[in-house]
Design a protein around this motif. Structure first.
Motif, PDB file in Angstrom:
ATOM      1  N   LYS A   1       0.838  -1.199   0.000  1.00  0.00           N
ATOM      2  CA  LYS A   1       0.000   0.000   0.000  1.00  0.00           C
ATOM      3  C   LYS A   1       0.875   1.251   0.000  1.00  0.00           C
ATOM      4  N   PHE A   2       1.953   1.226   0.759  1.00  0.00           N
ATOM      5  CA  PHE A   2       2.843   2.385   0.845  1.00  0.00           C
ATOM      6  C   PHE A   2       3.578   2.612  -0.471  1.00  0.00           C
ATOM      7  N   LEU A   3       3.870   1.528  -1.181  1.00  0.00           N
ATOM      8  CA  LEU A   3       4.449   1.651  -2.518  1.00  0.00           C
ATOM      9  C   LEU A   3       3.454   2.352  -3.435  1.00  0.00           C
ATOM     10  N   GLY A   4       2.192   1.947  -3.368  1.00  0.00           N
ATOM     11  CA  GLY A   4       1.153   2.616  -4.155  1.00  0.00           C
ATOM     12  C   GLY A   4       1.022   4.087  -3.799  1.00  0.00           C
ATOM     13  N   ASP A   5       1.093   4.389  -2.501  1.00  0.00           N
ATOM     14  CA  ASP A   5       1.035   5.785  -2.063  1.00  0.00           C
ATOM     15  C   ASP A   5       2.234   6.574  -2.605  1.00  0.00           C
ATOM     16  N   GLY A   6       3.405   5.942  -2.585  1.00  0.00           N
ATOM     17  CA  GLY A   6       4.610   6.591  -3.110  1.00  0.00           C
ATOM     18  C   GLY A   6       4.515   6.848  -4.602  1.00  0.00           C
ATOM     19  N   ILE A   7       3.953   5.898  -5.335  1.00  0.00           N
ATOM     20  CA  ILE A   7       3.770   6.077  -6.780  1.00  0.00           C
ATOM     21  C   ILE A   7       2.829   7.250  -7.041  1.00  0.00           C
ATOM     22  N   SER A   8       1.730   7.311  -6.297  1.00  0.00           N
ATOM     23  CA  SER A   8       0.781   8.421  -6.465  1.00  0.00           C
ATOM     24  C   SER A   8       1.448   9.763  -6.206  1.00  0.00           C
ATOM     25  N   GLU A   9       2.253   9.818  -5.148  1.00  0.00           N
ATOM     26  CA  GLU A   9       2.933  11.070  -4.805  1.00  0.00           C
ATOM     27  C   GLU A   9       3.972  11.433  -5.863  1.00  0.00           C
ATOM     28  N   ALA A  10       4.736  10.441  -6.350  1.00  0.00           N
ATOM     29  CA  ALA A  10       5.741  10.705  -7.385  1.00  0.00           C
ATOM     30  C   ALA A  10       5.082  11.194  -8.673  1.00  0.00           C
ATOM     31  N   LEU A  11       3.917  10.659  -8.997  1.00  0.00           N
ATOM     32  CA  LEU A  11       3.162  11.149 -10.156  1.00  0.00           C
ATOM     33  C   LEU A  11       2.754  12.603  -9.938  1.00  0.00           C
ATOM     34  N   ARG A  12       2.235  12.894  -8.751  1.00  0.00           N
ATOM     35  CA  ARG A  12       1.791  14.257  -8.434  1.00  0.00           C
ATOM     36  C   ARG A  12       2.948  15.250  -8.511  1.00  0.00           C
ATOM     37  N   LEU A  13       4.123  14.827  -8.047  1.00  0.00           N
ATOM     38  CA  LEU A  13       5.289  15.708  -8.040  1.00  0.00           C
ATOM     39  C   LEU A  13       6.015  15.772  -9.389  1.00  0.00           C
ATOM     40  N   GLY A  14       5.624  14.905 -10.320  1.00  0.00           N
ATOM     41  CA  GLY A  14       6.241  14.900 -11.640  1.00  0.00           C
ATOM     42  C   GLY A  14       7.554  14.133 -11.734  1.00  0.00           C
TER      43      GLY A  14
END
Length: 106
Positions: free
Chosen positions: A60-73
């Protein structure tokens, strides 16, 4: 950004990074914020291959990290990433394999 060596994936044009970023932290799953921040930072510096397992309790934390990395570009799409996981031995029974894999993919 770090340049990580890559390997060809057979007949595909894609290349997989030879080095993956591990998501296990012991004790498993206790520092959600630290795991997520580490994953985001790893993407920022160039990691595109991540290793996880349901037993690590970090999926789940990997998924959260992916979402954040997408948001940050830091990444443009999930297609830029390779996620490797493992089927844990307790789930390696004919009636448990598919449910365990579905849980990993959620």
């Amino acid at each position: 950004m770090v340049r990580i060596p890559e390997a060809s994936l057979g007949s595909s044009d894609k290349k997989i990074p030879r080095v993956g970023f591990g998501t296990a932290e012991f004790p498993f799953g206790e520092s959600a914020e630290v795991i997520t921040e580490s994953i985001v930072h790893a993407m920022k510096v160039g990691y595109r291959h991540f290793d996880t397992a349901s037993v690590y309790k970090s999926e789940k934390f990997l998924g959260d990290g992916i979402s954040e990395a997408l948001r940050l570009g830091y990444i443009n799409s999930r297609d830029q990433l390779f996620i490797t996981s493992k089927l844990w031995c307790r789930d390696a029974h004919h009636d448990l394999v598919v449910p365990a894999l579905k849980k990993t993919l959620m």
